[in-house]
Design an enzyme around this catalytic site. Structure first.
Site, short mmCIF file in Angstrom:
data_model
loop_
_atom_site.label_atom_id
_atom_site.label_comp_id
_atom_site.label_asym_id
_atom_site.label_seq_id
_atom_site.Cartn_x
_atom_site.Cartn_y
_atom_site.Cartn_z
CE LYS A 28 -2.14 -1.12 3.84
NZ LYS A 28 -1.40 -2.36 4.17
NE ARG A 57 5.82 0.24 10.17
CZ ARG A 57 4.70 0.14 9.46
NH1 ARG A 57 4.61 0.72 8.28
NH2 ARG A 57 3.66 -0.53 9.92
NE ARG A 99 7.75 -2.01 6.36
CZ ARG A 99 6.43 -1.93 6.51
NH1 ARG A 99 5.69 -1.43 5.55
NH2 ARG A 99 5.86 -2.34 7.62
NE ARG A 150 1.99 -4.49 11.23
CZ ARG A 150 3.06 -4.30 10.44
NH1 ARG A 150 4.26 -4.71 10.83
NH2 ARG A 150 2.93 -3.70 9.29
NE ARG A 193 -5.12 0.01 9.04
CZ ARG A 193 -3.87 -0.30 8.76
NH1 ARG A 193 -3.39 -1.48 9.03
NH2 ARG A 193 -3.08 0.58 8.24
#
Ligand code: AP5
Ligand code: ZN
Length: 219
Positions: free
Chosen positions: A14, A161, A128, A172, A89
């Site tokens: 996203k 993160r 990431r 998550r 969400r």
């Protein structure tokens, strides 16, 4: 005034895709995750509150999230619509968005779901790294920066993160399945859902996203 909802699990791309999609539509890119992280780096009360949920991989309460989104949508740079990245969400968020947009004579034009297999999501999130300055996501395996630890665009330092730790990633993904997957049916019933294959090269996915969103905006 296009309003496009970008749906997809953590790591589906996203953030990678939403900025360029918003640019193609002449709309604002609004990421609730980025807004929470900005608040946190500015040391606001909202940022502190959001952190207590984000660190566990849980969602920030609906009332707080909805209020933050509509604050942002009231600013002048949101006058030409928005690509909503990571919002709504939950069903209450989706209903609040529909009500809020209806009040301004607008609606969600398209909800685009990025489909990516779970194994790929876990692989992506563990590799990431993000730019501290512009937020661009890199990936050590699929899209590494030219110089390790440094953003190609602005020389910003890259960081990982806190919620990309394996145990938080698992939570998550579960929270996404429980609370966000029902939105797929919500938008499908309204005839607004388009599914896009989110596995493959970034430029091809971008073309499919722009096609799905512009076709809706032209209706
Ligand atoms: P948020 O920041 O929105 O996180 P998320 O939805 O979990 O999504 P991610 O940012 O992890 O993934 P992404 O889909 O953007 O993927 P990316 O492009 O980075 O939210 C964080 C937290 O904030 C939530 O857990 C919650 O606590 C809170 N929150 C946010 N919104 C909320 C809401 N509405 N209500 C309540 N709480 C909320 O890509 C991932 C990696 O893959 C990158 O390394 C990238 O380089 C790589 N990659 C991307 N595309 C490809 C490709 N095609 N091939 C190979 N690699 C790729
Ligand atoms: Zn940068």
């Amino acid at each position: 005034m296009p309003y496009v909802v970008l749906l997809g699990p953590p790591g589906s791309g996203k953030g990678t895709q939403a900025g360029a999609l918003a640019q193609a539509l002449g709309a604002l890119h609004l990421s609730t995750g980025d807004l929470f992280r900005e608040n946190l780096s500015q040391g606001t009360e909202l940022g502190q509150l959001a952190k207590s949920y984000m660190d566990r991989g849980a969602y920030v309460p609906d009332d707080v999230t909805v209020a933050m989104v509509f604050d942002r949508l009231r600013k002048p740079d949101a006058a030409n619509g928005a690509v909503l990245d990571g919002f709504p969400r939950t069903l209450p968020q989706a209903e609040a968005l529909d009500r809020g947009l209806a009040e301004r004579g607008a609606q969600v034009d398209r909800a685009i779901l990025l489909n990516v297999p779970d194994e790929e999501l876990i692989r992506r999130l563990s590799g990431r790294w993000l730019c501290r300055v512009c937020g661009t996501p890199y990936n050590l395996t699929s899209s590494p920066p030219k110089q390790p630890g440094i953003c190609d665009r602005d020389g910003g330092v890259l960081y990982q993160r806190d919620d990309d730790k394996p145990e938080v990633v698992r939570t998550r993904l579960e929270v996404y399945r429980d609370q966000t997957l029902p939105l797929v049916e919500y938008y499908r019933r309204q005839g607004k859902l388009v599914e896009v294959n989110g596995a493959g090269d970034i430029a091809t996915i971008q073309r499919h996203l722009v096609a799905a969103a512009t076709e809706a905006a032209a209706r």
